[in-house]
Design a protein around this motif. Structure first.
Motif, short mmCIF file in Angstrom:
data_model
loop_
_atom_site.label_atom_id
_atom_site.label_comp_id
_atom_site.label_asym_id
_atom_site.label_seq_id
_atom_site.Cartn_x
_atom_site.Cartn_y
_atom_site.Cartn_z
N LYS A 20 -12.32 51.29 21.59
CA LYS A 20 -11.57 50.06 21.30
C LYS A 20 -11.49 49.77 19.81
CE LYS A 20 -11.86 47.74 25.67
NZ LYS A 20 -12.44 46.62 26.43
N LEU A 21 -12.28 50.46 19.01
CA LEU A 21 -12.19 50.28 17.56
C LEU A 21 -11.23 51.28 16.94
CD1 LEU A 21 -15.81 49.17 16.64
CD2 LEU A 21 -13.74 47.78 16.81
N MET A 22 -10.49 52.02 17.76
CA MET A 22 -9.36 52.81 17.26
C MET A 22 -8.22 51.84 16.93
SD MET A 22 -9.39 55.96 20.01
CE MET A 22 -7.92 56.74 19.34
N THR A 23 -7.38 52.23 15.96
CA THR A 23 -6.23 51.39 15.65
C THR A 23 -5.07 51.72 16.59
OG1 THR A 23 -5.29 52.97 14.07
CG2 THR A 23 -6.85 51.36 13.18
N LEU A 24 -4.15 50.78 16.69
CA LEU A 24 -2.93 51.01 17.48
C LEU A 24 -2.19 52.23 16.94
CD1 LEU A 24 -1.68 47.29 17.61
CD2 LEU A 24 -2.97 48.53 19.36
N ARG A 25 -2.19 52.39 15.62
CA ARG A 25 -1.50 53.52 15.00
C ARG A 25 -2.14 54.85 15.40
NH1 ARG A 25 2.30 56.25 13.70
NH2 ARG A 25 2.70 57.02 11.61
N VAL A 27 -3.73 55.50 18.16
CA VAL A 27 -3.35 55.75 19.55
C VAL A 27 -1.90 56.26 19.62
CG1 VAL A 27 -2.90 54.61 21.76
CG2 VAL A 27 -5.01 54.09 20.49
N GLU A 28 -1.03 55.61 18.86
CA GLU A 28 0.38 56.01 18.83
C GLU A 28 0.53 57.47 18.36
OE1 GLU A 28 4.02 53.52 17.07
OE2 GLU A 28 2.89 54.49 15.47
N VAL A 131 -4.06 58.30 8.72
CA VAL A 131 -4.24 57.01 9.40
C VAL A 131 -5.68 56.56 9.18
CG1 VAL A 131 -4.12 55.78 11.60
CG2 VAL A 131 -2.52 57.66 11.12
N GLY A 133 -9.30 54.52 9.25
CA GLY A 133 -10.08 54.06 10.39
C GLY A 133 -11.20 53.13 9.97
N PRO B 19 0.62 45.68 11.25
CA PRO B 19 0.06 45.30 12.55
C PRO B 19 -0.47 46.50 13.34
CG PRO B 19 2.17 44.19 12.18
CD PRO B 19 2.00 45.16 11.06
N LYS B 20 0.08 47.69 13.08
CA LYS B 20 -0.40 48.88 13.80
C LYS B 20 -1.78 49.32 13.34
CE LYS B 20 3.90 50.70 15.47
NZ LYS B 20 4.94 51.74 15.32
N LEU B 21 -2.25 48.78 12.23
CA LEU B 21 -3.61 49.13 11.78
C LEU B 21 -4.64 48.12 12.31
CD1 LEU B 21 -2.94 50.58 8.23
CD2 LEU B 21 -3.48 51.80 10.35
N MET B 22 -4.21 47.26 13.22
CA MET B 22 -5.18 46.45 13.98
C MET B 22 -5.86 47.35 15.00
SD MET B 22 -2.87 43.02 14.62
CE MET B 22 -4.09 42.21 15.64
N THR B 23 -7.10 47.01 15.35
CA THR B 23 -7.78 47.79 16.39
C THR B 23 -7.39 47.28 17.77
OG1 THR B 23 -9.70 46.33 16.47
CG2 THR B 23 -9.80 48.14 14.88
N LEU B 24 -7.59 48.13 18.76
CA LEU B 24 -7.36 47.72 20.15
C LEU B 24 -8.23 46.51 20.49
CD1 LEU B 24 -7.43 51.28 21.77
CD2 LEU B 24 -5.41 49.97 21.11
N ARG B 25 -9.44 46.50 19.95
CA ARG B 25 -10.37 45.40 20.22
C ARG B 25 -9.85 44.09 19.65
NH1 ARG B 25 -13.31 42.59 22.95
NH2 ARG B 25 -15.43 42.01 22.35
N VAL B 134 -9.97 47.67 9.35
CA VAL B 134 -9.67 48.65 8.31
C VAL B 134 -9.45 47.91 7.00
CG1 VAL B 134 -7.98 50.35 7.52
CG2 VAL B 134 -8.66 50.29 9.94
N ALA B 142 -5.64 56.46 2.26
CA ALA B 142 -4.81 57.13 3.28
C ALA B 142 -3.38 57.30 2.77
CB ALA B 142 -4.83 56.33 4.58
#
Lengths: 244, 244
Positions: A20-25, A27-28, A131, A133, B19-25, B134, B142
Motif C-alpha cells: 500500500k506504500l507503492m505509488t499510483l504511478r 502501479v500504473e 518513478v 518511491g 497526484p499519481k505520486l500519492m501512495t495507495l495508502r 515521496v 527521478a
C-alpha cells in the motif's frame, strides 16, 4: 525492412515493503509494461521488491529475476551486472517496455543507478523514466510518529558505518542522522551516539511497514541482540533545556 | 450516558505534487476519513497539498483549510497553531477520523510535526497514524535519472542556507547535498558549491512532478534569474579521475 522502436525502461521504486506504500504511478507502470525485472538472491530467487509489487503485476507480464551474487569480488559483481544489464537491454531492443523494480526509492542506495550506468556503457539508447518511491527511513519516522527533520535542522543519511568516528563527524554538523543497514555494527553505532557530548535520542526500526516491523524510540535497549538485516537507526539531537 | 470514541488522526504525505505520486495508502485514508485538514495561504486559501489530493477526496468528506500567516512573528504563528490544532482536536473529540495532509513526506520539513506537538500540549489523546510520502528531492532525482546517493556515500539534506559556509562544512563530510527551498539564496548556493576545492556537479529542479516542472543538471546557468519558490538544488561530489 523491419522498423523496430526501442522500448522504454522504467525504474520503479515500490516503497519500503507494504504494497500500500507503492505509488499510483508505480502501479500504473507495472500494468503497462511487458516485462518486470527484479534483482534477487541467486540462492532462492527471493526479492523483497517483487514480494511487494507482486499483487500489482498482471499475470500476462513476464517477471524476470536477475541474480546478484553475494560477494565482495568486484570482478564477479561486474560480470553479474553485465549479464543482467544485457538481459534488460535485450528486452528494450526488442521494443518491449520494461520495469526494473527496487525496494524503497530507486535512486537512494539502490542497484538501479548501476543498471543505468551499465546500460549507458553498453550503448543502450532506450528512454528512461524513473518513478520515485517512499524510503524505509521516511516510513520508519512515520511508524514512530516522530519528525525526521524540521525547521532549520539538517538531516544526514548514511548506509552503515565504516568507522564510529563518522558518527561524531556527522553529529558535529547534522541535527538528525539516519543510519541505514545498521544491523552489522548496531552496538558500535549505539555506543558512538551515546558517547556524543550532547544528548541524542536514538530510535531503531526493522522491517519497516511489513507485518514483522519492530520500531522503538529506545534503541539502546537492543544492544547485544542480533539485529535483522533490514534495520535502520535514527539519531536526533535533543533540544537543549529551555533556558530562556 | 453518551459513549463517544475519539477519532484517529492520520498525517498523510501526498507526495511532491503529481497526484499519481500519492501512495495507495494515502488514497485509502482519504476515502475513509470524515474530514481533511490542509494548511493553506491565509490570503487565497491556496494549498498545494489540497490541489494534489483533491481528486482522491470523496465529495462527502469535509475539507477544512487551516490558514497559516506568512510571518516571522513567533507570537502570531503560535496563535495560529493553537487555533488550527484546536480545530483538529475538536473534530477528533467529536469521534471523527481526520486527515491532515501535507505535500511531500509529513515528517520531513513539514507542519505536521508542529501539529502533533501542539495537540499533545493541548492534552489531545487521539491515536495517530502517519502515512509517509515521496519527497520532492527523491522526485527531482527521478526526473534527472541521477542517483541521489549510492554505495558507501552519504547524503545531507538542508532547508535553505543560513550561511554559505554551511555548504563547505557539509561538503567536508557528505558526498551529496540536497538544499530545499533554494529559491532565495540560489546564487549564493551555486557560488558556494563552485568555490569548493573539489569538483561538484550541481542540479536544480523546480515544481518537481508538476506540469510546470523544470530540471537541469547545469544549475550554474540559472544564476542571476528569479527562482520559483519550489526550487531545490542537488550537489554531488564528482568522482575523482580514475587514477588506478
Amino acid at each position: 525492412m523491419s522498423q523496430k522502436t526501442i522500448g522504454t525502461l522504467y525504474g520503479v521504486g515500490v516503497g519500503p515493503g507494504d504494497p500500500k506504500l507503492m505509488t499510483l504511478r508505480a502501479v500504473e507502470v507495472l500494468r503497462g509494461v511487458s516485462v518486470v525485472f527484479a534483482a534477487s538472491s541467486p540462492k532462492n530467487g527471493y526479492s523483497l521488491a517483487l514480494n511487494t509489487a507482486q499483487g500489482h503485476i498482471p499475470p500476462e507480464v513476464e517477471v524476470v529475476r536477475l541474480p546478484f551474487p553475494m560477494t565482495d569480488s568486484h570482478e564477479l559483481l561486474a560480470q553479474a551486472w553485465r549479464a543482467n544489464a544485457g538481459a534488460v537491454a535485450q528486452a528494450l531492443e526488442q521494443g518491449r517496455d520494461a520495469a526494473f523494480i527496487t525496494i524503497g526509492d530507486p535512486l537512494t542506495y539502490s542497484t538501479y543507478g548501476y543498471l543505468l550506468r551499465t546500460l549507458r556503457d553498453m550503448g543502450c539508447q532506450a528512454p528512461v523514466v524513473t518513478v520515485p518511491g517512499v524510503t524505509a527511513y521516511h516510513a520508519a519516522a512515520a511508524s514512530l510518529n516522530t519528525p525526521l527533520v524540521e525547521s532549520r535542522q539538517s538531516l544526514a543519511v548514511i548506509s552503515g558505518v565504516a568507522d564510529p568516528a563518522e558518527i561524531a563527524n556527522l553529529a558535529a554538523i547534522s541535527d538528525n542522522i539516519v543510519i541505514m543497514k545498521a544491523y552489522r555494527q548496531f552496538d558500535q553505532i549505539v555506543e558512538a551516539v551515546e558517547a556524543l557530548p550532547e544528548k541524542w535520542s536514538l530510535a531503531a526500526a526493522s522491517q519497516v511497514s511489513l507485518a514483522e516491523e519492530k520500531a522503538t524510540t529506545e534503541a539502546g535497549a537492543l544492544k547485544g541482540q542480533k539485529q535483522h538485516y533490514l534495520t535502520l537507526v535514527i539519531a536526533k539531537r535533543r533540544p537543549a533545556p529551555q533556558a530562556d
